[in-house]
Scaffold this active site. Structure first.
Site, mmCIF file in Angstrom:
data_model
loop_
_atom_site.group_PDB
_atom_site.id
_atom_site.type_symbol
_atom_site.label_atom_id
_atom_site.label_comp_id
_atom_site.label_asym_id
_atom_site.label_seq_id
_atom_site.Cartn_x
_atom_site.Cartn_y
_atom_site.Cartn_z
ATOM 1 N N HIS A 52 0.823 -1.212 0.000
ATOM 2 C CA HIS A 52 0.000 0.000 0.000
ATOM 3 C C HIS A 52 0.853 1.256 0.000
ATOM 4 O O HIS A 52 2.020 1.255 0.426
ATOM 5 C CB HIS A 52 -0.929 0.005 1.222
ATOM 6 C CG HIS A 52 -0.183 0.003 2.529
ATOM 7 N ND1 HIS A 52 0.352 1.139 3.097
ATOM 8 C CD2 HIS A 52 0.122 -1.013 3.367
ATOM 9 C CE1 HIS A 52 0.950 0.830 4.229
ATOM 10 N NE2 HIS A 52 0.829 -0.466 4.424
ATOM 11 N N GLU B 285 -2.571 -6.885 7.533
ATOM 12 C CA GLU B 285 -1.343 -6.543 8.263
ATOM 13 C C GLU B 285 -1.198 -7.409 9.505
ATOM 14 O O GLU B 285 -2.192 -7.952 10.026
ATOM 15 C CB GLU B 285 -1.395 -5.062 8.660
ATOM 16 C CG GLU B 285 -0.233 -4.546 9.507
ATOM 17 C CD GLU B 285 1.087 -4.584 8.789
ATOM 18 O OE1 GLU B 285 1.663 -5.704 8.664
ATOM 19 O OE2 GLU B 285 1.566 -3.517 8.373
#
Length: 219
Positions: A12, A92
């Site tokens: 990201h 994550e």
């Protein structure tokens, strides 16, 4: 089995937490947004990926965090050529409760001393935990290759640690090799390219911050 030509892993763009880690005291990790710089990084990655994919089809798996979904949107891939799914197993690493900054700094110091793969954050995950769920995702991914019309490309929009652990699992890297690698930068991507022999190779390695020290050595 219709194995894809490429498996592309994208980190990201810069998030609010990358720019200022005090935001974790106020916002949960999964809700953090891209910064303006992060959107620009994602858009730049999208330009390169659109040129790379051309008119080929894409099977995309995206972490359900806000910053990864925003990154995928900023890639601006042709929606008629992309099959996109949210994939929680690509999220994550769970850091636990980050509201106490003093405790967070202490736990990060413990992790650096103990090792990023094995250290488990209080109320959170270790790298080994993430490795296990990435392994579960890989089993699902392999099964998807059995479809005769599987797209030519697989795209994963995820996080830096998850990217490294995916490659560790895919290429059977040792823990020592994993520990020596750095995360890619925000908005960077790596590709696994299928060769004439059917095997996949990375287009470029992750940067190393140290030399791997195998665990089976004395001293």
């Amino acid at each position: 089995m219709a194995r894809p030509r490429r498996i592309v892993l994208v980190r990201h763009g810069e998030s609010e937490g990358n720019a200022d880690d005090s935001v974790y005291e106020r916002e949960p990790d999964h809700a953090l947004r891209l910064t303006r710089k992060g959107r620009e990084q994602a858009a730049a990655a999208g330009l390169r990926l659109r040129e790379l994919f051309g008119e080929e089809t894409i099977s995309a798996y995206v972490s359900p965090y806000r910053r990864t979904l925003q990154t995928f949107r900023e890639l601006r891939l042709d929606p008629t050529r992309v099959r996109m799914r949210e994939e929680p197993r690509l999220r994550e690493q769970d850091w636990g409760n980050w509201q106490d900054r003093t405790d967070v700094r202490l736990q990060k110091a413990y992790r650096d001393a103990y090792g990023h793969f094995f250290y488990r954050f209080a109320q959170g995950e270790s790298g080994a935990d993430v490795y296990d769920r990435v392994g579960s995702f890989l089993e699902s991914l392999y099964r998807s290759f059995e479809a005769p019309d599987h797209p030519e490309n697989v795209l994963l929009v995820t996080h830096g640690l998850t990217m490294r652990l995916f490659c560790m699992r895919w290429f059977h890297w040792s823990v020592a090799e994993f520990e020596a690698l750095s995360n890619p930068g925000n908005g960077e991507f790596r590709m696994l390219l299928r060769g004439p022999d059917g095997r996949y190779r990375m287009d470029r390695p992750f940067e190393r911050w140290t030399t791997p020290e195998p665990y089976d050595l004395d001293g």
